[in-house]
Design a protein around this motif. Structure first.
Motif, PDB file in Angstrom:
ATOM      1  N   ALA A   1      67.807  14.852 -22.339  1.00 47.42           N
ATOM      2  CA  ALA A   1      67.636  13.408 -22.525  1.00 47.42           C
ATOM      3  C   ALA A   1      68.960  12.692 -22.280  1.00 47.42           C
ATOM      4  CB  ALA A   1      67.133  13.119 -23.936  1.00 47.42           C
ATOM      5  N   LYS A   2      68.881  11.554 -21.576  1.00 48.63           N
ATOM      6  CA  LYS A   2      70.081  10.767 -21.275  1.00 48.63           C
ATOM      7  C   LYS A   2      69.807   9.298 -21.502  1.00 48.63           C
ATOM      8  CE  LYS A   2      71.942  14.028 -17.995  1.00 48.63           C
ATOM      9  NZ  LYS A   2      72.345  14.283 -16.624  1.00 48.63           N
ATOM     10  N   ARG A   3      70.863   8.572 -21.915  1.00 44.81           N
ATOM     11  CA  ARG A   3      70.736   7.156 -22.267  1.00 44.81           C
ATOM     12  C   ARG A   3      71.713   6.319 -21.458  1.00 44.81           C
ATOM     13  NH1 ARG A   3      71.520   7.400 -27.791  1.00 44.81           N
ATOM     14  NH2 ARG A   3      69.285   7.548 -28.046  1.00 44.81           N
TER      15      ARG A   3
ATOM     16  N   THR B   1      69.373  -0.327 -24.712  1.00 49.30           N
ATOM     17  CA  THR B   1      69.451   1.014 -24.143  1.00 49.30           C
ATOM     18  C   THR B   1      68.104   1.446 -23.578  1.00 49.30           C
ATOM     19  OG1 THR B   1      68.960   2.131 -26.239  1.00 49.30           O
ATOM     20  CG2 THR B   1      71.282   1.788 -25.725  1.00 49.30           C
ATOM     21  N   VAL B   2      68.191   2.236 -22.510  1.00 50.09           N
ATOM     22  CA  VAL B   2      67.028   2.887 -21.922  1.00 50.09           C
ATOM     23  C   VAL B   2      67.349   4.375 -21.930  1.00 50.09           C
ATOM     24  CG1 VAL B   2      65.642   3.226 -19.843  1.00 50.09           C
ATOM     25  CG2 VAL B   2      66.424   0.928 -20.459  1.00 50.09           C
ATOM     26  N   THR B   3      66.451   5.161 -22.501  1.00 53.26           N
ATOM     27  CA  THR B   3      66.624   6.605 -22.554  1.00 53.26           C
ATOM     28  C   THR B   3      65.530   7.257 -21.729  1.00 53.26           C
ATOM     29  OG1 THR B   3      67.525   6.437 -24.791  1.00 53.26           O
ATOM     30  CG2 THR B   3      66.769   8.612 -24.088  1.00 53.26           C
ATOM     31  N   ILE B   4      65.935   8.200 -20.889  1.00 51.42           N
ATOM     32  CA  ILE B   4      64.952   9.042 -20.214  1.00 51.42           C
ATOM     33  C   ILE B   4      64.972  10.351 -20.986  1.00 51.42           C
ATOM     34  CG2 ILE B   4      64.212  10.168 -18.095  1.00 51.42           C
ATOM     35  CD1 ILE B   4      65.674   7.973 -16.540  1.00 51.42           C
ATOM     36  N   GLN B   5      63.900  10.589 -21.711  1.00 51.89           N
ATOM     37  CA  GLN B   5      63.817  11.748 -22.580  1.00 51.89           C
ATOM     38  C   GLN B   5      63.482  12.995 -21.771  1.00 51.89           C
ATOM     39  OE1 GLN B   5      61.038  10.785 -25.707  1.00 51.89           O
ATOM     40  NE2 GLN B   5      62.102   8.915 -26.230  1.00 51.89           N
ATOM     41  N   LYS B   6      63.556  14.135 -22.452  1.00 57.04           N
ATOM     42  CA  LYS B   6      63.151  15.382 -21.800  1.00 57.04           C
ATOM     43  C   LYS B   6      61.749  15.216 -21.244  1.00 57.04           C
ATOM     44  CE  LYS B   6      65.625  19.027 -24.209  1.00 57.04           C
ATOM     45  NZ  LYS B   6      65.441  20.229 -25.001  1.00 57.04           N
ATOM     46  N   ARG B   7      61.525  15.739 -20.065  1.00 59.81           N
ATOM     47  CA  ARG B   7      60.239  15.704 -19.377  1.00 59.81           C
ATOM     48  C   ARG B   7      59.829  14.312 -18.897  1.00 59.81           C
ATOM     49  NH1 ARG B   7      60.206  19.383 -23.261  1.00 59.81           N
ATOM     50  NH2 ARG B   7      59.153  18.166 -24.832  1.00 59.81           N
ATOM     51  N   GLY B   8      60.748  13.307 -18.938  1.00 59.84           N
ATOM     52  CA  GLY B   8      60.502  12.055 -18.252  1.00 59.84           C
ATOM     53  C   GLY B   8      59.940  10.876 -19.020  1.00 59.84           C
ATOM     54  N   MET B   9      59.746  10.995 -20.308  1.00 65.85           N
ATOM     55  CA  MET B   9      59.299   9.847 -21.092  1.00 65.85           C
ATOM     56  C   MET B   9      60.461   8.847 -21.188  1.00 65.85           C
ATOM     57  SD  MET B   9      56.893   8.462 -23.057  1.00 65.85           S
ATOM     58  CE  MET B   9      55.801   9.723 -23.681  1.00 65.85           C
ATOM     59  N   PHE B  10      60.164   7.560 -20.993  1.00 63.00           N
ATOM     60  CA  PHE B  10      61.177   6.515 -21.139  1.00 63.00           C
ATOM     61  C   PHE B  10      61.070   5.920 -22.528  1.00 63.00           C
ATOM     62  CE2 PHE B  10      61.247   6.931 -16.672  1.00 63.00           C
ATOM     63  CZ  PHE B  10      62.319   6.225 -16.145  1.00 63.00           C
TER      64      PHE B  10
ATOM     65  N   LYS C   1      76.053   5.282 -12.918  1.00 64.75           N
ATOM     66  CA  LYS C   1      76.926   5.113 -14.075  1.00 64.75           C
ATOM     67  C   LYS C   1      76.760   6.311 -15.006  1.00 64.75           C
ATOM     68  CE  LYS C   1      77.233   0.107 -14.078  1.00 64.75           C
ATOM     69  NZ  LYS C   1      77.041  -1.115 -14.864  1.00 64.75           N
ATOM     70  N   PRO C   2      77.819   6.666 -15.709  1.00 63.49           N
ATOM     71  CA  PRO C   2      77.697   7.805 -16.630  1.00 63.49           C
ATOM     72  C   PRO C   2      76.656   7.533 -17.720  1.00 63.49           C
ATOM     73  CG  PRO C   2      79.974   6.982 -16.537  1.00 63.49           C
ATOM     74  CD  PRO C   2      79.136   6.066 -15.716  1.00 63.49           C
ATOM     75  N   ALA C   3      75.894   8.548 -18.035  1.00 66.13           N
ATOM     76  CA  ALA C   3      74.879   8.446 -19.085  1.00 66.13           C
ATOM     77  C   ALA C   3      75.362   9.184 -20.320  1.00 66.13           C
ATOM     78  CB  ALA C   3      73.571   9.064 -18.605  1.00 66.13           C
ATOM     79  N   GLN C   4      74.894   8.741 -21.461  1.00 70.65           N
ATOM     80  CA  GLN C   4      75.181   9.444 -22.702  1.00 70.65           C
ATOM     81  C   GLN C   4      74.106  10.505 -22.889  1.00 70.65           C
ATOM     82  OE1 GLN C   4      74.640   7.144 -26.275  1.00 70.65           O
ATOM     83  NE2 GLN C   4      75.797   8.573 -27.511  1.00 70.65           N
ATOM     84  N   THR C   5      74.516  11.743 -23.083  1.00 71.99           N
ATOM     85  CA  THR C   5      73.551  12.800 -23.386  1.00 71.99           C
ATOM     86  C   THR C   5      73.084  12.593 -24.816  1.00 71.99           C
ATOM     87  OG1 THR C   5      74.627  14.311 -21.868  1.00 71.99           O
ATOM     88  CG2 THR C   5      73.216  15.299 -23.541  1.00 71.99           C
ATOM     89  N   VAL C   6      71.787  12.668 -25.009  1.00 73.02           N
ATOM     90  CA  VAL C   6      71.194  12.387 -26.312  1.00 73.02           C
ATOM     91  C   VAL C   6      70.838  13.688 -27.000  1.00 73.02           C
ATOM     92  CG1 VAL C   6      69.323  11.201 -27.516  1.00 73.02           C
ATOM     93  CG2 VAL C   6      70.276  10.222 -25.427  1.00 73.02           C
ATOM     94  N   ALA C   7      71.365  13.871 -28.188  1.00 74.52           N
ATOM     95  CA  ALA C   7      71.051  15.055 -28.983  1.00 74.52           C
ATOM     96  C   ALA C   7      69.766  14.792 -29.746  1.00 74.52           C
ATOM     97  CB  ALA C   7      72.185  15.347 -29.955  1.00 74.52           C
TER      98      ALA C   7
END
Length: 144
Positions: free
Chosen positions: A102-104, A18-27, A120-126
């Protein structure tokens, strides 16, 4: 009325890259994704605007476009496994994607690159962390 799946927003099985783009752009890359690009000390970001694809490719730290990779963990403790963080806020601003949530994604490997398909659809990360404001509000409610 039909049933709707509850989306828990937590980490998938560690064997699924998985690759997550966190809030404010951190990968953040999980261990499986980091292994797909051979655990480099740095990466560079590539952008295919037409197809909305992000590529993450190993790079040397001396490369002028390199972003260092760093394992997440307690300060001072040597990290050999786990989540890898990459500063990416300048890149996400450059490509113009929303990083307010954040999305994964599950990436694919193409040649020596990790590909994230933004179509592709991303999973929203809580988040599993409470903000300072939320913690203060809860304390105020408990003391009232």
């Amino acid at each position: 009325m039909g049933f709707k799946v509850f989306e828990k927003g937590s980490a998938p099985a560690p064997t699924i890259p998985t690759v997550t783009i966190q809030k404010r752009g951190m990968f953040s890359l999980n261990e499986a994704a980091f292994l797909m690009i051979d655990e480099p000390e740095a990466v560079q970001f590539l952008w295919d605007e037409e197809n909305r694809l992000i590529a993450i490719q190993a790079a040397k730290l001396t490369d002028p476009n390199a972003y260092p990779t760093r394992r997440q963990g307690p300060a001072g403790a040597p990290q050999k496994r786990g989540i890898v963080l990459i500063a990416g806020s300048m890149f996400t601003k450059f490509i113009g994607i929303d990083t307010s949530v954040a999305k994964r994604w599950v990436p694919e490997r193409e040649a020596d690159m990790l590909i994230v398909n933004l179509n592709k659809p991303a999973q929203t990360v809580a988040s599993n962390r409470k903000s300072g404001d939320a913690a203060v509000e809860k304390k105020e409610e408990e003391s009232a």
